[in-house]
Design an enzyme around this catalytic site. Structure first.
Site, short mmCIF file in Angstrom:
data_model
loop_
_atom_site.label_atom_id
_atom_site.label_comp_id
_atom_site.label_asym_id
_atom_site.label_seq_id
_atom_site.Cartn_x
_atom_site.Cartn_y
_atom_site.Cartn_z
CB ALA A 1 9.83 -13.18 5.49
N GLY B 1 13.20 -9.26 6.71
CA GLY B 1 11.91 -8.59 6.69
C GLY B 1 11.63 -7.82 7.96
CD GLU C 1 13.05 -6.24 3.32
OE1 GLU C 1 12.76 -7.39 3.71
OE2 GLU C 1 13.13 -5.92 2.13
CD GLU D 1 16.70 -10.04 3.43
OE1 GLU D 1 17.85 -9.68 3.73
OE2 GLU D 1 15.68 -9.44 3.81
N1 T1G Z 1 11.63 -17.94 9.64
C1 T1G Z 1 11.16 -19.06 10.22
N2 T1G Z 1 11.74 -19.64 11.30
C2 T1G Z 1 12.84 -19.06 11.80
C3 T1G Z 1 13.38 -17.87 11.25
C4 T1G Z 1 12.72 -17.31 10.12
N3 T1G Z 1 13.12 -16.18 9.56
N4 T1G Z 1 14.50 -17.55 11.97
C5 T1G Z 1 14.62 -18.47 12.93
N5 T1G Z 1 13.64 -19.38 12.83
C6 T1G Z 1 13.40 -20.51 13.72
C7 T1G Z 1 14.48 -21.55 13.61
O1 T1G Z 1 14.17 -22.44 12.54
C8 T1G Z 1 14.38 -22.23 14.96
O2 T1G Z 1 13.21 -23.03 14.93
C9 T1G Z 1 14.06 -21.07 15.90
O3 T1G Z 1 13.49 -20.04 15.06
C10 T1G Z 1 15.28 -20.52 16.60
O4 T1G Z 1 16.25 -20.23 15.57
C11 T1G Z 1 11.13 -10.70 2.77
C12 T1G Z 1 12.99 -12.61 2.24
C13 T1G Z 1 17.29 -15.12 14.36
C14 T1G Z 1 19.80 -15.18 14.58
O5 T1G Z 1 17.57 -15.02 7.57
O6 T1G Z 1 19.54 -16.06 11.64
O7 T1G Z 1 13.03 -11.92 5.69
O8 T1G Z 1 14.36 -25.19 15.53
O9 T1G Z 1 17.93 -21.95 16.32
O10 T1G Z 1 20.58 -19.53 17.17
O11 T1G Z 1 13.17 -9.59 2.64
O12 T1G Z 1 17.48 -17.93 13.71
O13 T1G Z 1 13.21 -23.86 17.30
O14 T1G Z 1 11.86 -25.02 15.51
O15 T1G Z 1 18.55 -20.14 14.66
O16 T1G Z 1 19.13 -17.95 18.57
C15 T1G Z 1 15.62 -13.27 6.83
C16 T1G Z 1 17.25 -16.31 10.06
C17 T1G Z 1 14.55 -14.20 6.35
C18 T1G Z 1 17.19 -14.80 9.88
C19 T1G Z 1 18.36 -16.67 15.97
N6 T1G Z 1 15.97 -13.60 8.18
N7 T1G Z 1 17.36 -16.69 11.46
O17 T1G Z 1 19.39 -17.60 16.11
O18 T1G Z 1 18.07 -19.55 17.08
S1 T1G Z 1 14.16 -13.97 4.66
C20 T1G Z 1 16.93 -14.49 8.45
C21 T1G Z 1 18.54 -16.55 12.13
C22 T1G Z 1 13.41 -12.43 4.68
C23 T1G Z 1 12.46 -10.55 3.40
C24 T1G Z 1 13.32 -11.74 3.39
C25 T1G Z 1 18.57 -17.07 13.53
C26 T1G Z 1 18.50 -15.97 14.58
P1 T1G Z 1 13.16 -24.37 15.88
P2 T1G Z 1 17.81 -20.53 15.85
P3 T1G Z 1 19.38 -18.67 17.32
#
Ligand code: T1G
Length: 685
Positions: free
Chosen positions: A63, A102, A105, A125
């Protein structure tokens, strides 16, 4: 601006492609267009099956975290997933990259999943203080069983495509022809196969509940893990819709928790801190060879980090003895790593093959980036830099390891002011690299240092070259706040205990005894700022060095043993209190934590005020990655926003009434308080 979702049609198939860089996060616009595309595909009689895929580096990585805390824009992700699963036509998902949260999911709502062989799949999460909130707690156990589901959600760690296939999370693994393979499978119109209807992992209720009990017994009182177990338990005990209702309530409760707010703030703070203005218009210079001046502890540790990152490294030390000791230090690092199974013998040997040790400055001529780890001796550094200037190639960068000296002057001595900056790591295993920008440092030199920090897997922090940069300024403020509490009646063990309960990795006085009081004493002597207490200096001058000498704040009956409060230290503290005619107060653990946080906020606001850092959340990133601040609290500036800047300023003013030397409200904080604004209002990227 390309559409974040497009619908393509090919030979009776609808191919829905998500295209929302950088990670295809499932924000409102994506969800709305996905729902629309699904509805169109289902309504189109020429379409027999639907393929769900994504452009760019990954299938949705979750998400959109930035949307949390705002009103949910329909369709919610759970509703979108239910729409996909309810499709009367088979939906096949082609998964590549980091299919997380998400995004996974969404994939589980499809009827068929094929993953690229290099894909990583996970439900992280919990790292955000959340639970899977789009059906993950209900579909995952139905797909892979209760044990694997709980492992995936409670660890938050991703698994490989192969593991996912073995578990049944995906139905197949493909190579780079993933999308073609899935399209080919779709043409065979597989059956509609909703995960929510699967029962094979739910047949043995006794075993299922035994697993639930086993996992529940391991949990502490943290909200998200307990809610995950509750929801997975409900997946057995309730109909799917009932389980979804429970998940929705549990997700909302976690989302509203301070822990989740802190963890989500930390997620963005540690990414935002790496956004240097120079990155917009400048490019890194090529760095093929690293030179390191000095092979003692800091130099050897930096050499190992550079060797581990694959760089050839030349270490310059004084004489045969110096180079031999440096080689021994580096060799011991690889022996330890191999013994711990973190590095193979072969990798260690390859790293050492890239190492050159020399006592001849002329051998530094091949270095593109020179990291100065020599002891703080201006005369020696000046001489060394003069020698180096004759041998370093044009464009080679000189980086001082600490700003303790007049690096501006050294930059001119080195004959390369534009190619000079500070590259400071707070310790051998540090996660932070503070990049101190001098008056004449060229933008591409800053970008080169940023790239080097990334290559060394460090969090780069851009800062003005103030004497203590950022981490040591905050560390000094932290220690001074604790000393002020000792002066007024607290004891080191109470302060250490309170701050460990607060979430600090180790108490401040335990840390001082561990690192050695003489080191802190030397640093304190070099700074002119007022000191709340002279206890540490007195102990260091008496040869009490902490663990190393068997006594400091604590006494140690053997190396590695737990310390008991040192009665002689208490006597020295009491003597200083009497000498200063201090009126003792009853100080609670809560007072300790509050005052320490306020001191860090005050120091952080000062760093923001002076333009040493780019934004308040940089302070939080430094505290978390540099000084062991509990990540779930988000950092002192984030906590200041939870208290409210008006209340923060008021409390600091109150403390300043009694201790004007120790407390001050920086103008930037005064302004935020007056305008009822937050530090986060200044966190513009
Ligand atoms: N939402 C918004 N922005 C995100 C994002 C996300 N989920 N994931 C990454 N970004 C942005 C990050 O801020 C950065 O932005 C750019 O993407 C590159 O990220 C309903 C509640 C995917 C392994 O926890 O683990 O889904 O600085 O620098 O090192 O059940 O990003 O370029 O402006 O980290 O290559 C669950 C979180 C969400 C994954 C990539 N998902 N992201 O790593 O790049 S909660 C996560 C990561 C959810 C549902 C639930 C990593 C990555 P900017 P980066 P990277």
């Amino acid at each position: 601006m390309t559409e974040p979702v497009r619908l393509e049609r090919t030979s009776g198939l609808a191919v829905i492609v998500i295209d929302n860089p950088p990670v295809n996060a499932l924000g409102a616009a994506v969800r709305q267009r996905l729902a629309k595309a699904m509805a169109e595909a289902v309504a189109d009689d020429t379409v027999t099956a639907i393929v769900l895929t994504a452009d760019g580096r990954t299938f949705p990585a979750g998400a959109d975290i930035a949307e949390f805390g705002q009103p949910v824009v329909a369709p919610s992700l759970p509703d979108l997933c239910n729409q996909i699963e309810a499709s009367p036509k088979p939906v096949l998902a082609a998964l590549h990259g980091t299919v997380l949260g998400g995004g996974l999911e969404l994939a589980m709502a499809a009827h068929f999943r094929v993953a690229h062989e290099a894909a990583q799949l996970g439900l992280p999460e919990i790292t955000l203080g959340l639970i899977p909130g789009a059906g993950g707690t209900q579909r995952t156990p139905r797909l892979i069983g209760v044990e694997a589901a709980l492992e995936l959600m409670l660890s938050g760690l991703p698994i490989s495509a192969q593991e996912a296939h073995e578990l049944g999370l995906v139905d197949g693994v493909a190579g780079d022809d993933l999308r073609d393979i899935v399209i080919m499978l779709a043409k065979e119109t597989p059956s509609v196969n909703p995960a929510s209807k699967k029962r094979q992992h739910m047949m043995d209720g006794t075993e299922y509940m035994a697993q639930i009990a086993l996992w529940r017994a391991e949990l502490g009182d943290e909200l998200a893990p307990n809610k995950i177990v509750d929801c997975v338990e409900a997946a057995l005990l309730l109909p799917f819709e009932g389980g979804m209702d429970l998940e929705r309530e549990a997700f909302a409760e976690c989302l509203a928790s301070p822990v989740s707010a802190g963890l989500r703030h930390a997620f963005f703070a540690e990414r935002r801190v790496a956004k240097f203005p120079e990155l917009k218009d400048s490019h890194a210079r090529p760095v093929d060879h690293i030179g390191i001046l000095g092979g003692r502890v800091a130099g050897a540790a930096l050499a190992c980090a550079c060797l581990d990152a694959g760089f050839p490294v030349t270490v310059l030390e004084r004489g045969q003895a110096g180079t031999t000791q440096a080689l021994e230090r580096i060799g011991r690092h690889y022996q330890r790593e191999a013994a711990a199974g973190r590095v193979s013998q072969q990798k260690g040997a390859e790293a050492l093959d890239r190492l050159t040790l020399t006592d001849d400055p002329a051998k530094m001529g091949s270095a593109d980036f020179v990291l100065d780890c020599m002891p703080e001796d201006t005369a020696r550094k000046t001489q060394m830099l003069r020698n180096l200037d004759a041998v370093l190639k044009p464009g080679a960068i000189y980086a001082a390891n600490t700003p303790d000296q007049d690096v501006e002057a050294l930059a001119h001595v080195a004959g390369r002011p534009a190619d000079t900056l500070i590259f400071h790591m707070t310790g051998p295993g540090a996660k932070l690299a503070e990049i101190g920008v001098l008056r004449h440092t060229a933008p591409d030199v800053v970008v080169t240092a940023h790239a080097l920090a990334r290559a060394l897997r460090k969090v780069p922090v851009r800062c003005a070259a103030e004497p203590d940069l950022v981490a040591n300024t905050l560390l000094h403020a932290y220690r001074e706040a604790c000393d002020r509490l000792l002066l007024r009646g607290a004891l080191p063990n109470q302060v250490d205990g309170a701050l460990r309960k607060f979430g600090m990795v180790i108490g401040p006085y335990e840390m001082l005894d561990h690192t050695g009081l003489h080191i802190a004493h030397m640093r304190r002597k070099s700074r002119s700022t007022p000191k709340a207490l002279m206890l540490l200096d007195r102990m260091a001058e008496a040869g009490w060095l902490g663990r190393k000498s068997g006594q400091g704040y604590y006494v140690y009956d053997f190396e590695g043993g737990a310390g008991m409060l040192n009665p002689k230290m208490v006597q020295l503290l009491e003597a200083e209190r009497q000498q200063r005619r201090v009126e003792l107060e009853a100080i609670s653990d809560a007072d300790i934590c509050t005052e320490v946080v306020l001191a860090l906020i005050a120091a952080g606001a000062g760093l923001v005020e002076r333009g040493v850092v780019q934004r308040p959340s940089d302070i939080d990133a430094v505290m978390i990655h540099g000084l062991g601040y509990p990540r779930a609290r988000g950092g002192p500036m984030h906590e200041g926003d939870q208290m409210g800047t008006f209340d923060v300023a008021r409390r600091i003013d109150k403390l300043a009434e009694k201790d004007p030397k120790g407390w001050r409200v920086a103008p930037v904080l005064r302004k935020l308080a007056a305008e009822r604004h937050r530090f986060s209002d200044l966190n513009a990227v």
